[in-house]
Design a protein around this motif. Structure first.
Motif, short mmCIF file in Angstrom:
data_model
loop_
_atom_site.label_atom_id
_atom_site.label_comp_id
_atom_site.label_asym_id
_atom_site.label_seq_id
_atom_site.Cartn_x
_atom_site.Cartn_y
_atom_site.Cartn_z
N LEU A 44 0.85 -1.18 0.00
CA LEU A 44 0.00 0.00 0.00
C LEU A 44 0.90 1.24 0.00
N VAL A 45 0.89 1.98 -1.10
CA VAL A 45 1.80 3.12 -1.27
C VAL A 45 1.01 4.42 -1.27
N LYS A 46 1.46 5.37 -0.47
CA LYS A 46 0.84 6.69 -0.41
C LYS A 46 1.90 7.74 -0.68
N VAL A 47 1.52 8.81 -1.38
CA VAL A 47 2.43 9.93 -1.65
C VAL A 47 1.86 11.17 -0.97
N ALA A 48 2.73 11.94 -0.30
CA ALA A 48 2.26 13.14 0.39
C ALA A 48 3.38 14.16 0.48
N ALA A 49 2.99 15.43 0.50
CA ALA A 49 3.96 16.50 0.78
C ALA A 49 4.36 16.40 2.25
N LEU A 50 5.65 16.48 2.51
CA LEU A 50 6.13 16.36 3.89
C LEU A 50 5.46 17.38 4.79
N GLY A 51 5.29 18.59 4.30
CA GLY A 51 4.71 19.65 5.11
C GLY A 51 3.28 19.42 5.52
N ALA A 82 7.42 25.09 7.87
CA ALA A 82 6.65 24.98 9.11
C ALA A 82 6.88 23.61 9.75
N PHE A 83 6.97 22.57 8.93
CA PHE A 83 7.26 21.22 9.44
C PHE A 83 8.60 21.21 10.16
N GLU A 84 9.61 21.83 9.54
CA GLU A 84 10.94 21.87 10.15
C GLU A 84 10.90 22.60 11.49
N ARG A 85 10.19 23.70 11.52
CA ARG A 85 10.16 24.52 12.74
C ARG A 85 9.37 23.85 13.86
N LYS A 86 8.26 23.19 13.50
CA LYS A 86 7.37 22.63 14.53
C LYS A 86 7.68 21.17 14.85
N GLN A 87 7.83 20.35 13.83
CA GLN A 87 7.98 18.91 14.06
C GLN A 87 9.43 18.51 14.35
N MET A 88 10.38 19.19 13.71
CA MET A 88 11.77 18.77 13.83
C MET A 88 12.51 19.48 14.96
N ALA A 89 11.80 20.28 15.73
CA ALA A 89 12.44 20.99 16.84
C ALA A 89 12.95 20.03 17.91
N GLN A 90 12.33 18.84 17.99
CA GLN A 90 12.77 17.83 18.94
C GLN A 90 12.46 16.45 18.36
N PRO A 91 13.16 15.41 18.82
CA PRO A 91 12.89 14.07 18.31
C PRO A 91 11.51 13.58 18.73
N HIS A 92 10.93 12.70 17.91
CA HIS A 92 9.69 12.00 18.25
C HIS A 92 10.04 10.54 18.49
N LEU A 93 9.05 9.73 18.78
CA LEU A 93 9.29 8.30 18.95
C LEU A 93 8.73 7.58 17.73
N PHE A 94 9.62 7.20 16.81
CA PHE A 94 9.23 6.51 15.58
C PHE A 94 9.77 5.08 15.58
N LYS A 459 -0.25 32.62 9.99
CA LYS A 459 -1.07 32.86 8.80
C LYS A 459 -0.29 32.57 7.53
N LEU A 460 0.98 33.00 7.49
CA LEU A 460 1.78 32.76 6.29
C LEU A 460 2.04 31.26 6.11
N ASP A 461 2.27 30.55 7.22
CA ASP A 461 2.42 29.09 7.14
C ASP A 461 1.16 28.45 6.58
N GLN A 462 0.01 28.90 7.06
CA GLN A 462 -1.25 28.32 6.60
C GLN A 462 -1.48 28.61 5.12
N MET A 463 -1.14 29.83 4.69
CA MET A 463 -1.28 30.17 3.27
C MET A 463 -0.36 29.29 2.42
N THR A 464 0.85 29.01 2.93
CA THR A 464 1.77 28.13 2.21
C THR A 464 1.17 26.74 2.07
N GLN A 465 0.66 26.19 3.17
CA GLN A 465 0.07 24.85 3.13
C GLN A 465 -1.16 24.80 2.23
N ASP A 466 -1.91 25.89 2.17
CA ASP A 466 -3.11 25.94 1.33
C ASP A 466 -2.81 26.28 -0.13
#
Length: 474
Positions: A44-51, A82-94, A459-466
Motif C-alpha cells: 500500500l503506497v501513499k504519496v504526500a507532501a512532507l509539510g 513549518a514542518f521543520e520549525r514545529k515537528q523537527m524541533a525535537q525528536p519524536h518516537l518513531f 497565517k503565512l504558514d497556513q497560506m503556504t500549506q493551502d
C-alpha cells in the motif's frame, strides 16, 4: 562467522509505504511520484507532501521514503518550513518505522549541499526510526550515479523500474527565434528578451509557473578548434549522462580541458572525466498559446569581463536560428493557485514568472490582480511596459504599484512597497487573495519579512500549506 551485521534487514513485502517529498521547484515531487509508481505492486503506497504530514501519520507508516530538496543555504523548501520549525524541533518516537532519504542539492554550495535532507536523516535517526540505507545525495537533475543507487535500493524494496524511468529525460531541440535588449542605457546589467521555438510543436506544453532548463554550450568555433587540435572525430558516439551522444555534442556541453589534461589519455577515459555544464533554470515568461517560449535573461558579467555561462550563451554566443538544448520542468509550487484575487510581487527578471501568470489570468478574463514590481530606473528597466498597460486597460490588473530604486532618495525597493501597503494587502488576504513572489533570494527574503510583519508566521504558514503563498526564487 556472523553475516547479519553486514546487511540491514529489509521491511516485509506488502506493508505500508509512505513516499513523502519536500520540493521547491517540482523536481523532488516528480521523483517521489515516480518512486511510488515503481513501488505500486509491493504494498500500500501513499504519496504526500512532507509539510502536510503530522508526526502521527509518519509513525503509522511502515516504511517512509523521503525525497527532499535543499533550498538556499541548506534550508527547507517553502512547503516544509513549518514542518521543520514545529515537528523537527525535537525528536519524536518513531520506533518500528523504517526510513530512507534521497536528498537533492547543488554541489556548488558545498558547505550546505543537501543540508535539509541530511537534517531529516539525523532527526529520524534521533527519533529511533531505522535507517534502511545511508542518505543518497543527488547533485541536480542529471546525477545518474546517485539516481542509480536510489534505483537499486528501491528495487530491493520491491520496485520495478530503471534509472531512466526515475530521471527527467533528455533535453529537446529548440531554436533561437529572437534576441532583443530591453534596457539600453540602464545603470544595471543588460536584460534581454529571448524567444525560442521548438523543433517539435508538441513541446509547446507547459503551465504558467513552469521552468525551462537550458544547457549552455561552447561556441561551434571553440568545439571545432578543440577537435582539430587533438585530432578527434566528433561523430563518434559515447554513453554520456545516460544517453548515446556524439563526441562533438559532449565537448560542446562540457568545460574544455586544457592541453595537458588531454595528452596521452584514452578517449573513453577523457569522456568519462569531462565536466559537463549543468543546466541553467529560467522562469518562463509566456504561455504555449503564443507558439514560442519567451525568457527574460540578465546578462551576467564577471569581474574579469567573461560572461556567465547560461546568460552568456543565450544573450551573445548562441546564433540566430541556432539550436538551444532545453528541457521543460513542471513546477507545481508556482503554478496558478486558483481563480481568486491575486497579489503578484517581484523585482528584476522576476517579471518573467509574473508575466506568464498575468497572461494566464488575462486569457481566463479573471481580473482582480495586483502587481507590485521593483527595478532600477523607470525609463530603462520597466520591462513589458506595453503588456502592463494592456492588463490595466482590460481589467486584468485592478491595482499596480511600481518602485524604482535609482529614481528615489533614499532608495526604495519592492519590499518597502509591501510594508507600505500592509493594510491593503491584509484586506486582500482576508478576501482570499493568493500571493505569488518571483525574483532573487534577497528580494524574496525582504518581501517575506514584510509579509510576516503584516499577517504573522502562523497565517503565512497556513497560506503556504493551502497553496496561497507561492514563490519562484533564485
Amino acid at each position: 562467522m556472523v553475516f547479519g551485521s553486514l546487511f540491514r534487514r529489509l521491511p516485509a513485502p506488502g506493508g505500508k509505504i509512505l513516499v513523502a517529498f519536500a520540493s521547491q521547484t517540482g523536481a523532488a515531487e516528480t521523483i517521489a511520484w515516480r518512486t511510488a509508481n515503481a513501488l505500486a505492486g509491493s504494498g500500500l503506497v501513499k504519496v504526500a507532501a512532507l509539510g502536510s504530514l503530522t508526526a502521527e501519520e509518519i509513525a503509522e507508516a511502515g516504511t517512509l521514503l523521503l525525497v527532499a530538496s535543499t533550498y538556499g543555504a541548506g534550508e527547507a523548501p517553502d512547503s516544509a518550513r513549518a514542518f521543520e520549525r514545529k515537528q523537527m524541533a525535537q525528536p519524536h518516537l518513531f520506533k518500528g518505522l523504517n526510513y530512507a532519504v534521497l536528498a537533492r542539492g547543488d554541489r556548488k554550495y558545498d558547505a550546505t549541499f543537501c543540508g535539509f535532507g541530511k537534517s531529516l536523516d539525523r532527526w529520524l535517526a534521533a527519533s529511533k526510526a531505522r535507517r534502511l540505507f545511508d542518505v543518497i545525495c543527488v547533485d541536480g537533475d542529471d546525477d545518474t550515479q546517485a539516481m542509480t543507487r536510489w534505483c537499486e535500493q528501491i528495487t530491493r524494496l520491491g520496485a520495478t523500474t530503471s534509472v531512466e524511468q526515475l530521471m527527467p529525460g533528455p533535453a529537446q531541440d529548440w531554436y533561437l527565434a529572437e534576441r532583443r535588449l530591453l534596457n539600453p542605457g540602464s545603470a544595471g546589467g543588460e536584460t534581454w528578451h529571448i524567444a525560442l521555438t521548438p523543433r517539435d510543436p508538441a513541446h509547446l506544453n507547459w503551465t504558467a509557473g513552469d521552468i525551462a532548463e537550458i544547457w549552455p554550450r561552447n561556441s561551434e568555433a571553440a568545439v571545432d578548434e578543440f577537435l582539430a587540435l587533438h585530432n578527434l572525430n566528433g561523430e563518434l558516439s559515447f554513453r554520456w549522462r545516460g544517453y548515446w551522444t556524439f563526441l562533438r555534442d559532449i565537448i560542446a556541453h562540457s568545460r574544455l580541458p586544457r592541453p595537458h589534461e588531454v595528452e596521452g589519455i584514452a578517449l573513453d577515459w577523457l569522456v568519462e572525466r569531462l565536466e559537463g555544464f549543468p543546466p541553467r533554470e529560467y522562469s518562463i515568461a509566456s504561455l504555449p498559446q503564443s507558439g514560442r517560449m519567451e525568457l527574460l535573461v540578465r546578462k551576467a558579467v564577471r569581474d574579469d569581463g567573461s560572461l556567465g555561462l547560461g546568460s552568456g550563451w543565450l544573450t551573445e554566443i548562441a546564433q540566430p536560428r541556432g539550436v538551444i538544448k532545453l528541457r521543460l520542468r513542471p513546477n507545481p509550487n508556482f503554478q496558478p493557485p486558483g481563480d481568486g484575487p491575486q497579489i503578484l510581487i517581484g523585482a528584476g527578471t522576476g517579471m518573467a514568472g509574473l508575466r506568464a501568470h498575468l497572461q494566464h489570468r488575462q486569457a481566463k478574463k479573471l481580473g482582480d490582480a495586483w502587481l507590485l514590481f521593483g527595478e532600477r530606473g523607470e525609463k530603462t528597466d520597466l520591462y513589458y511596459c506595453d503588456d502592463i498597460k494592456a492588463w490595466q486597460a482590460d481589467g486584468t490588473l485592478a491595482k499596480t504599484d511600481l518602485v524604482f530604486s535609482r529614481d528615489a532618495s533614499p532608495k526604495r525597493y519592492v519590499q518597502n512597497l509591501v510594508t507600505e501597503q500592509g493594510e491593503e494587502i491584509r484586506r486582500w488576504i482576508d478576501r482570499g487573495a493568493s500571493i505569488l513572489v518571483c525574483g532573487g533570494l534577497q528580494m524574496a527574503a525582504g518581501v517575506q519579512d514584510a509579509l510576516l510583519g503584516i499577517v504573522g508566521q502562523e497565517k503565512l504558514d497556513q497560506m503556504t500549506q493551502d497553496g496561497l503563498y507561492r514563490r519562484d526564487i533564485y
